[in-house]
Each structure stands twice: as C-alpha cells, then as structure tokens.
Design a protein around this motif. Structure first.
Motif: not given
Length: 760
Positions: A303-312
């Motif tokens: 989930d964290g990797l998903t969030d980081e990609l969305i943010t970037s």
C-alpha cells in the motif's frame, strides 16, 4: 419516556435496493448481551430503548453473531455483507463505529465488539436465541385503498375480457415485429462495410410484409374460433412471456429512437455503437499493488508503494492521477483493463506486485492502455529495502516516459526533487505502517499510527514525511474521538514546528494540514494562503479540494464551494467523504435534487446520514419529509445525551400540524435544563423564527468554533437571520469581513461605509 431512535436515516433504503434480498437470510431474533436484535426490522431493543440502524450495520452484527467469540476477518465481512461490491476499509470501519455507538461500546474496553488489529473483529458478548424468536416486522396487510384498488382491477379484468382473449395475437405481433427489426440491424452491423443501402431497405420492407402476414393468419384463426384464440404457441403462454415481450419491445423502441429505422446509405455503414467518451491521454490510475509476500502483515508495504507512486506522479505537470480511495475500491477486481478504465474514467492503468522477504524486495510493474487493454510497458526490480527510494523514482520516471515522452526530462527532475530523502530504512517501514493505519479512519488505528510515526521520528529526526503524517493524524483525531479539537490542533502544529526546528526538509508538504487547522480555527487569511500553496504543490489531492470546498462555504461563497467539491469528485469519485461533501455543496447552492442524489451515493459508499446528520436534516425539512426528520433528530439527541421531549413539537410546528408557540416553549425548556447542545439550539431558534434568541446563541458559539456550523449562516433557511441588525457584528466577531476585504465579498453581504449588510 420510551425512546424510538433511528440511526441511519434514508441511506438504509438506498442500500437495501442492492442488498435487501440477501439480508433477509438473517431472520431470527437473537440477543447480544442486554440487547435484542431484530435483523428484519433493523432494530436493537433494550428495555424501553429502540434503535433503528442501517441494514448493512445490522448485517455486520449478524455476521459476527454467527461466530461468537471467533475472529471474523475483514475480507469475510466484505464477502458476506457487500457481496463483491467495491468498498474501502473506511466503509466497514464506519459500520463498526455505528454499531459501537448504538450499543454504547468502548473500543478500548470492549464489551461487545473487539477489534483485532490488521485482521478483523470478534464479538465478545454472549449470543442467545430467545424462545419462539420471531421478527417484529409485521406482515403486509392490504389497506382499505389497496382492497378498493384490487376490486377495481377485478372489474377492469371483466370489462377487458374480449381483449384478453386476443393476448396471443398481440404477443405474436410484438415478437414478429421485434425479430424483424433486430434481423435488419444485425445484417446492417455485420455487413456495415459492404452491404448497400438499397438491400437493407428491401430487407426492411420484406420483414414488414412477413409481420403483416403472420398477424393476418393469427387474426383469422381467432375469428374462426369465435374470438377464443384457440391456436396454440407454447412459447407464448403465461405472464412471463408478457414480461419478456415487454422488455424486448422496450429495448427495440429505445434502439429505434436512437437510430431511425430507415437510414440513408451513408449512415448505414455507421451502425456500430457510439464509442464512450475518451478520457485525456494523461489521466492515470495506480491500482493497489498486490502483496504476494509469504510473510503475513506486510500489506502496509505494498500500500505504501502505491501511495508513493501516486504522490510522485501527481506532482508531474501535465499528468492527472486518480486518488487512491477510488482506485482501491477496485482492489482484487477480476474485471479487465478496459472495464476498470471505463469505470475510473482513465486512459492508463498502473498495477503490480510486491514480494517482501526480509530486507529483499521484488517489485513487478506494468502500464496498460485502458482503451484497448494493450500493455505499454512492464518491468521487474530486485532490490533491497535500502534501495527502495531509487526504485520508486525509476518506476515513476519510466511510467511518465511511456505515457508522454515529451515530459520525460522535466518529470525526472520533478520526481527527483520531490522524492523523499533517504532516511533510516527502519523508520521508513514504521512510516508506511503508520500511514496505513491513518487511512483506516478510526480512533484506535489513528492512535496506533501516532505511536508508529513517533517511533519513526525517533529513529530519524529529519524524516519530513513522518512529521507531516503525524500532524495529519493529530488533526484528524478530534473528528474520530472525544478529544478536544483545539488540543489536537496544537499538537499537530507543534509537530510541524518541531520537525522544522530539527532540520527536516518539510517545505510545502505541510501546507495542506496547516490550511485545514487554520480554517477550523477561523484564521481565514492564513488558511487561504496555505490552501493556495498546498493546491499548487499537489494539484491532484482530492482531500485538499474537499477541505477548500468547506472553507469557501463557510465564507458564504457557495458557487466556489461547489466548484471545488466537483473537482474533488473528479479526482476521487468513490470516496464517501468526497461524495458527502459534494452533497452539502449542492444543498447550499439550492440544488436539492442533486444534493439528494449525492447523499444517497455517499450512503451506498458507507457514509450515511448518521455520520453527518445536520446537513441531511436540512434537506429532509426542505423536502417535507418530516417523519424521517423526526427520527434523525431523535437519534442525534440520543447520541449527544440530550432530551428528545421537544423534538415532536418542533417537527409538528414545521409540518403545520402543531403550534409554533408550543414548540418555542418546549425548546426553551430544553435549553433551560441543558437538554440540547448550543449548535442544535441555534438551528432550532432559527427555524422557529426566533432570531433574537438565535443571535444570542450564535454570539455564545463564537468562542467555540468547533461547535459552530458557519456554513449554515449562508443557507436559504438563514435569509431572515442575515437581515438581523446585529448580523454584521456577528460577521465581524467571526472575522469574515477581513477575508472579504482581501479576497472579495460574497453576493449575500456587502460593506456600506462602516456597516455590514447581508440579505438574500
């Protein structure tokens, strides 16, 4: 006095359309502790208390009651209660929160429902089934008007008997006509590139001739059988045939109206269905990465990797990214890329898997065109936990390059500049776990998140993202607990200040949280400044637009409030909070039908009227739905520990069946005995036309911004109140005039020399 509370309002009706049939499996009364549960009646009873809940909340309780003392996982509850409907964790959390509120259960020391962190829930109270348990739902008994209607129908059937004898003729006519139409359309589509127009027109005439002949023969048989219709076509017998033919004829009529039966030769070649609206080529949805790790409890990492990609990706100019709440609703969906893309309104889909093995990672990512399902790019990464930031940046840059090569160099710089520093890797894992808990939107998970984020900061005192998420958690806490708002806001601000003092590169990342706190504290000018910086820094954050919509409504700018609520909905269409905010924005813009539709949509997504009752109560009163308003007001009063003695007289006065003076006396008595909160008292006086008393309460609420719904001051219900001689002084006390001087005055208010005058 007997209590009859309603928790959930009309959202249960909208939900039951989709799930009512399955819900009827829970038919038998059962007891949980001191409460008796009626699954069909959706009620909880304890002595003289009767609480009516939303059906899905009762269904959750019934599912737990089937396995008392056992752990029921979240996934099991999703499958049993929602039957595959895409929902987020927040929806289930709200259901459990609603149950706890009704049962009077303390999540810290549960007597009924125990939370098993990261797994699910367990019913700890004993479950018993009373003797001769029967649902309290009464069977439907025809009323006198219904009986009269039934008698009229019987007379109609006798009068129409001659026509009834010809039913099969009509069936045969309809079936032949529909079949002929669809044969012509099928030939047109299959031979769109080669069939000449004259051939299709000739085929149409032939079908008309066949239909006429069939009807003629059928009619002749009826005449020969003296009107009894004694020819037998087995497939055309019975009521089901009637319904089937009605559906077929309706489809035919709709299609025929869309595409005229006789088309010119140039149009016949275009009989294929119109293509759906194609979204912008740079609209992306990052679907939740699947955790394929053998180690349990590592969902936070995927989930964290998903969030980081969305943010970037969201910070790259020229790319629009759908919010995680909406994309997460389709997690584990078996639908193909084209269907998912159409649902989300995006042109590209990013998905992948994550495997965590100790400190080793394997990440697989693919980018798919949602229009045709073609894979545009795919790659796999083997790395260690220490290399996660480098891998994240590589993935984001590769996606941008595949989507729009012209932005590649600019995007690489943006991603690198906005990427997180390389903090302690253990701190980063704690941060991911903490952010995962904050998204649960419950008191216990938020408190757990705060502990995890504080530990991350201890390991890495310069970890900027951890400071911002910790401030976010503190700012949310008063809305999911009984903690005082001002105390929590002060903690959030001190976290940001402490992070900057320690050298954490927080920069503009905290502007959103700072804007929200300033807004709720009525620091209007500071809030506007922070909101503008935050939205410029992260233009794809729906939570910012949702907050800003509420901010603008509090300033009397209803059109601007609606504009930003619509922007939030565009980015996060399946967020219950965003849909509820849009409903309120429509309400203040006096678009009541659209407000009703959005409230229903928010309820289907898990945010029913019981969670945000005041705005929905305004809508019920506008629509004259006084019985529903009565139940909702009683439920709100009961939850706040107030008196319900005045509610019926108040509703009667609004309905016109009771005297206004009686309602005024009842409300005054409730105020005298402390049986009503000031925010409810203000609204009560305003609806009863007691504007002087309403002004006294409003001035008292100025010292407690958390309890004052400033938005309501600019509703149409408050029009006469805005003309009160002291309304300008109230505006000044709240501080709105300073904002209006700087950013423009709303239509409802104007400054005349030293006076402030507000009207319609």
């Amino acid at each position: 006095m007997q209590r009859a509370d309603v928790i959930g309002g009309t959202s249960c009706y909208a939900w039951s359309l989709a799930g009512g049939r399955e819900a009827t499996k829970l038919k038998q009364l059962f007891n949980i502790g001191q409460w008796q549960v009626d699954p069909l009646g959706n009620t909880l009873t304890r002595g003289s208390e009767h609480l009516r809940l939303e059906p899905k909340a009762i269904w959750v309780l019934g599912t737990l009651a089937q396995k008392p003392g056992e752990i029921v996982t979240r996934q099991a509850l999703y499958e049993e209660v929602w039957r595959g409907r895409p929902v987020t964790d927040e929806v289930l959390s709200r259901c459990v929160s609603l149950l706890r509120g009704a049962l009077g259960d303390d999540p810290k020391h549960p007597e009924y429902i125990q939370t098993i962190p990261g797994v699910g829930y367990r019913l700890v109270a004993p479950v018993t089934v009373p003797d001769k348990a029967v649902s309290t739902v009464a069977p439907a008994v025809p009323s006198a008007p219904e009986k009269a209607a039934g008698g009229a129908a019987s007379v109609s059937r006798r009068l129409l008997t001659p026509i009834g004898r010809l039913r099969r003729v009509f069936r045969l006519t309809a079936l032949t006509a529909a079949a002929g139409f669809w044969i012509v359309q099928g030939v047109a589509v299959l031979g769109a590139d080669s069939a000449p127009g004259w051939l299709l027109r000739a085929l149409s005439l032939l079908m008309i001739g066949v239909c006429t002949a069939v009807v003629g023969v059928a009619w002749l048989q009826v005449v020969r059988s003296r009107g009894q219709g004694r020819f037998s076509i087995p497939l055309l017998r019975g009521g089901r045939a009637d319904y089937g033919l009605m559906a077929l004829m309706l489809m035919t009529l709709v299609f025929a109206l869309q595409r005229p039966f006789f088309q010119s030769e140039s149009k016949v070649s275009q009989l294929d269905a119109s293509a759906p609206t194609v979204p912008s080529a740079n609209v992306i949805a990052v679907l939740p990465f699947e955790n394929v790790s053998a180690t349990p409890g590592t969902d936070y990492f995927s989930d964290g990797l998903t969030d980081e990609l969305i943010t970037s990706l969201s910070r790259v100019e020229g790319i629009k990214v759908i919010a995680r709440t909406t994309s997460s609703a389709l997690k584990d969906s078996a639908e193909d890329a084209r269907t998912v893309g159409r649902k989300l309104g995006v042109s590209k889909l990013v998905s992948g898997t994550v495997r965590v093995d100790g400190r080793k990672l394997r990440i697989s990512v693919e980018l798919v065109d949602a229009g045709d399902g073609v894979e545009l790019w795919t790659d796999s990464y083997n790395a260690t936990l220490e290399e996660i930031f480098t891998v994240q940046n590589q993935i984001a840059s590769s996606i941008v390059a595949a989507v729009t090569p012209m932005l590649q160099s600019q995007a690489a710089e943006t991603i690198a500049a906005n990427g997180p520093p390389a903090p302690d890797k253990n701190a980063y894992v704690l941060f991911l776990r903490g952010r995962h808990m904050v998204k649960r939107r419950e008191e216990a998970p938020i408190r757990h998140a705060i502990a995890l984020l504080e530990e991350a900061i201890t390991l890495d005192p310069t970890f900027a993202a951890a400071y911002v998420e910790l401030a976010h958690a503190w700012a949310l806490m008063p809305f999911y607990s009984s903690e005082p708002q001002e105390n929590m806001f002060e903690l959030a601000r001190s976290v940001i200040a402490n992070g900057r003092a320690r050298g954490a590169p927080i920069g503009e990342t905290a502007d959103g949280v700072s804007a929200f706190i300033a807004f709720r504290r009525w620091e209007w000018l500071r809030a506007e400044e922070n909101f503008r910086k935050a939205m410029a820094f992260d233009p794809n954050d729906p939570e910012l637009y949702q907050w800003y919509s509420q901010f603008q409504a509090s300033l009397g700018k209803t059109e601007r409030s609606l504009e930003f609520a619509l922007r939030a909905k565009e980015l996060d269409a399946l967020s219950p909070v965003v849909n509820d905010r849009l409903a309120v924005a429509y309400l203040w813009a006096d678009q009541d039908d659209l407000a009703q539709r959005q409230f229903e949509e928010a309820a289907l997504l898990g945010l029913g009227p019981a969670v945000n009752p005041r705005a929905y109560l305004v809508l019920l009163l506008r629509q004259g739905r006084y019985r529903e308003a009565l139940g909702l007001m009683q439920a709100v009063q009961a939850r706040l520990g107030g008196s319900i003695d005045w509610v019926e007289t108040f509703i009667a006065a609004q309905e016109g069946t009771g005297k206004r003076e009686t309602a005024v006396q009842a409300l005054a008595e409730a105020a005298r005995t402390g049986g009503i909160k000031p925010r409810m008292l203000f609204g009560g006086w305003l609806y009863l036309g007691e504007h002087d008393r309403a002004m006294v309460v409003a001035n008292a609420l100025v010292s407690d911004p958390a309890s004052f719904d400033v938005e309501f001051l600019f509703s149409r219900e408050a029009k006469m109140f805005r003309q009160h001689p002291k309304f300008g002084d109230l505006v000044t006390a709240i501080g709105l005039d300073k904002y209006w001087d700087a950013y423009g005055w709303p239509e409802a208010c104007q400054r005349h020399a030293t006076d402030i005058r507000c009207g319609g």
